[in-house]
Design a protein around this motif. Structure first.
Motif, PDB file in Angstrom:
ATOM      1  N   THR A   1      46.434  36.486  36.411  1.00  7.42           N
ATOM      2  CA  THR A   1      46.612  35.636  37.599  1.00  7.42           C
ATOM      3  C   THR A   1      45.283  35.126  38.148  1.00  7.42           C
ATOM      4  OG1 THR A   1      46.533  37.506  39.136  1.00  7.42           O
ATOM      5  CG2 THR A   1      48.691  36.916  38.227  1.00  7.42           C
ATOM      6  N   ARG A   2      44.183  35.589  37.616  1.00  6.16           N
ATOM      7  CA  ARG A   2      42.881  35.273  38.199  1.00  6.16           C
ATOM      8  C   ARG A   2      42.553  33.777  38.136  1.00  6.16           C
ATOM      9  NH1 ARG A   2      37.267  38.363  36.555  1.00  6.16           N
ATOM     10  NH2 ARG A   2      35.840  37.009  37.669  1.00  6.16           N
ATOM     11  N   ARG A   3      42.917  33.123  37.033  1.00  3.67           N
ATOM     12  CA  ARG A   3      42.600  31.707  36.873  1.00  3.67           C
ATOM     13  C   ARG A   3      43.210  30.866  37.996  1.00  3.67           C
ATOM     14  NH1 ARG A   3      40.626  27.652  33.531  1.00  3.67           N
ATOM     15  NH2 ARG A   3      41.207  25.684  34.498  1.00  3.67           N
ATOM     16  N   PHE A   4      44.357  31.304  38.514  1.00  3.15           N
ATOM     17  CA  PHE A   4      45.057  30.526  39.523  1.00  3.15           C
ATOM     18  C   PHE A   4      44.471  30.751  40.920  1.00  3.15           C
ATOM     19  CE2 PHE A   4      47.758  31.389  35.933  1.00  3.15           C
ATOM     20  CZ  PHE A   4      48.202  30.118  35.606  1.00  3.15           C
ATOM     21  N   ALA A   5      43.639  31.761  41.058  1.00  2.27           N
ATOM     22  CA  ALA A   5      42.925  32.006  42.314  1.00  2.27           C
ATOM     23  C   ALA A   5      41.557  31.353  42.316  1.00  2.27           C
ATOM     24  CB  ALA A   5      42.792  33.509  42.559  1.00  2.27           C
ATOM     25  N   VAL A   6      40.905  31.325  41.141  1.00  2.00           N
ATOM     26  CA  VAL A   6      39.574  30.731  41.063  1.00  2.00           C
ATOM     27  C   VAL A   6      39.352  30.150  39.667  1.00  2.00           C
ATOM     28  CG1 VAL A   6      38.543  33.004  40.571  1.00  2.00           C
ATOM     29  CG2 VAL A   6      37.080  31.128  41.321  1.00  2.00           C
ATOM     30  N   GLY A   7      39.074  28.867  39.605  1.00  2.00           N
ATOM     31  CA  GLY A   7      38.663  28.207  38.371  1.00  2.00           C
ATOM     32  C   GLY A   7      37.217  27.770  38.501  1.00  2.00           C
TER      33      GLY A   7
ATOM     34  N   VAL B   1      46.289  31.622  47.043  1.00  2.00           N
ATOM     35  CA  VAL B   1      46.553  32.761  46.151  1.00  2.00           C
ATOM     36  C   VAL B   1      45.309  33.616  45.967  1.00  2.00           C
ATOM     37  CG1 VAL B   1      48.397  31.561  44.921  1.00  2.00           C
ATOM     38  CG2 VAL B   1      46.071  31.398  44.058  1.00  2.00           C
ATOM     39  N   ALA B   2      44.405  33.590  46.939  1.00  2.00           N
ATOM     40  CA  ALA B   2      43.097  34.236  46.775  1.00  2.00           C
ATOM     41  C   ALA B   2      43.027  35.648  47.324  1.00  2.00           C
ATOM     42  CB  ALA B   2      42.012  33.384  47.430  1.00  2.00           C
ATOM     43  N   ALA B   3      44.175  36.291  47.559  1.00  2.00           N
ATOM     44  CA  ALA B   3      44.148  37.626  48.156  1.00  2.00           C
ATOM     45  C   ALA B   3      43.359  38.617  47.306  1.00  2.00           C
ATOM     46  CB  ALA B   3      45.574  38.128  48.353  1.00  2.00           C
TER      47      ALA B   3
END
Length: 473
Positions: free
Chosen positions: A346-352, A369-371
């Motif tokens: 899920t990390r890519r969807f919080a930070v690219g 989605v950065a929780a």
């Protein structure tokens, strides 16, 4: 052949999603069809979505994949996407059409050019066709253009794999099923007489009825996948099962939304309605999304989900584990070595990462989605986003600490070391060569950890969504 695998550690839980999905008139439409209202990590091993946590073609490694449709009633239209270890940039994607009870196999290995490529001799239908997939180098178009060609090639050699069941294909005499059905171990994989169902998939159809007319229905469970990382020269192999995410209504597997999109390089309209990827967002996106970039694991899949951000946030909560602990061996008398692998799908969807800033690539955060991966706990190291603010502990087999600071290794901000610099990262314990890990030869996203002990156990408090494996040799 020496072989050992530890099962993946992941928090089990249930995700509940929320209503009021918003759509724009020009937005991509999610056709619907779902009666499931939540996603869970499936204890059976079968699911609607799967994550294969690691593939590698480094230093003689090859990765063998088996994808199985355990549903003996319906076929499946399945999306596979290979993402790079460093920042989860898309490397290679295609579709596989599995008949009822069918299995598909492939091998991922390194070409002489240094790029990864996939080869399959399986008879199941694919889009693009198998002849156009086999031996094709993984793409570096989404990787950092400022680094050398050799480094970009290296970026194709490690990562993880997303698998999504986009739709079911019920057994029928018309429509898609007779075109993908295996007869005498062969499928037509092309339009038939008065049956242009495969060509119809080149257009983004808008609703359940339109997909039903060509033989697609809402996706059900039943996909499983196994992976084997093998290195014949070193006589080593490791294997595991893909992590399954299943759509359910109550405690019963149920239908998800049809999430089929054309396997096309043409730009997709308003992809933010179907993906939480921050690089696709806005009127002037960092990356222009194509139809083949969809679906991904954030694409709204269950009834009532409040868009891709809501789904992705809930999946991140579902996967999150805070405390990771395992043992390590680096005993030289038996040539022991240990690598830990951390995959964060899920990390890519919080930070690219925006590579257009040549002096210093910069992170692009999706605040919704950065929780788990927010600016406060993410720091850049070159062109990689890394975690910080972690608490470590290392003990030997007799319980002694390496550094006695309140019985822990504590690194308060701003002195915390970077950790897990990648969406799929490897931590190698006490290696003699800091350039690559000793067990799986990882180098794309590598962290060297000198523990102060030859053998023992190690733990860290993360607070992030990790999916981890330990590799021993």
């Amino acid at each position: 052949m020496r072989k050992k695998i530890l099962a993946a550690m992941a928090a089990l839980g249930v995700l509940c999603l929320h209503p009021d999905m918003q759509r724009s008139a020009q937005a991509i439409q999610i056709p619907g069809g779902a009666d499931a209202d939540r996603l869970v990590i499936s204890e059976s091993g079968a699911g609607h979505m799967l994550i294969i946590p690691y593939f590698s073609t480094q230093a003689g490694n090859a990765t063998l994949i088996t994808l199985v449709n355990t549903d003996e009633v319906n076929g499946k239209a399945v999306k596979l996407r290979f993402r790079g270890a460093r920042n989860a940039d898309s490397l290679f994607d295609f579709q596989v059409f599995l008949a009822a009870g069918d299995a598909w196999t492939a091998n991922v290995s390194q070409l002489q050019s240094g790029y990864s490529s996939l080869t399959s001799e399986d008879a199941s239908c694919t889009r693009p066709p198998r002849a156009d997939i086999n031996g094709k180098p993984f793409s570096v178009a989404r990787l950092n253009p400022q680094v050398s060609e050799a480094e970009r090639a290296n970026g194709t050699r490690e990562g993880y794999i997303e698998i999504v069941n986009m739709a079911d294909i019920p057994q029928a005499r018309t429509g898609l099923y007779p075109l993908i059905e295996l007869t005498n171990s062969r499928a037509i994989c092309a339009d038939g007489v008065a049956n242009n169902a495969l060509t119809a998939l080149d257009t983004d159809l808008k609703d359940v009825a339109a997909y039903g007319a060509i033989g697609m229905t809402a996706p059900t469970t039943g996909l499983i996948a196994n992976w084997t990382l093998t290195n014949v020269p070193a006589a080593l192999s490791w294997s595991g099962v893909a992590m399954p995410i299943e759509a359910r209504k109550g405690d019963v597997p149920a239908k998800g939304n049809i999430s089929y999109f054309p396997q096309s390089s043409k730009p997709a309209n308003n992809p933010g309605t179907a993906s939480a990827d921050p690089l696709f967002a806005g009127a002037s996106p960092v990356v222009t999304a194509s139809w083949s970039d969809l679906p991904d694991i954030s694409t709204p899949y269950v009834a009532g989900v409040g868009g891709p951000n809501a789904q992705l946030s809930a999946i991140a909560d579902l996967l999150a584990v805070r405390w990771v602990v395992n043992e390590y061996w680096t005993e030289p008398t038996i040539h022991a070595a240990t690598d830990w692998l951390f995959t964060m799908p899920t990390r890519r969807f919080a930070v690219g990462i925006d590579y257009r800033h040549t002096a210093r690539p910069r992170p692009v955060f999706n605040d919704a989605v950065a929780a788990h991966f927010a600016p406060i706990n993410v720091v850049m190291n070159g062109d990689a986003a890394c975690l910080r603010n972690l608490t470590f502990e290392s003990r030997d087999r007799e319980g002694a600490n390496a550094i006695d600071i309140d019985d822990h290794w504590i690194f308060p901000t701003p002195y915390a070391p970077t950790f897990s610099c990648g969406s799929t990262s490897t931590t190698s314990f006490n290696p003699s060569d800091a350039g690559s890990s000793k067990v799986v030869s990882s180098s794309v996203s590598l962290k060297v950890m000198d523990t102060g002990h030859t053998n023992g156990w190690f733990s860290f408090d993360s607070g992030y969504g990790l999916h981890s494996h330990a590799f021993f040799r």
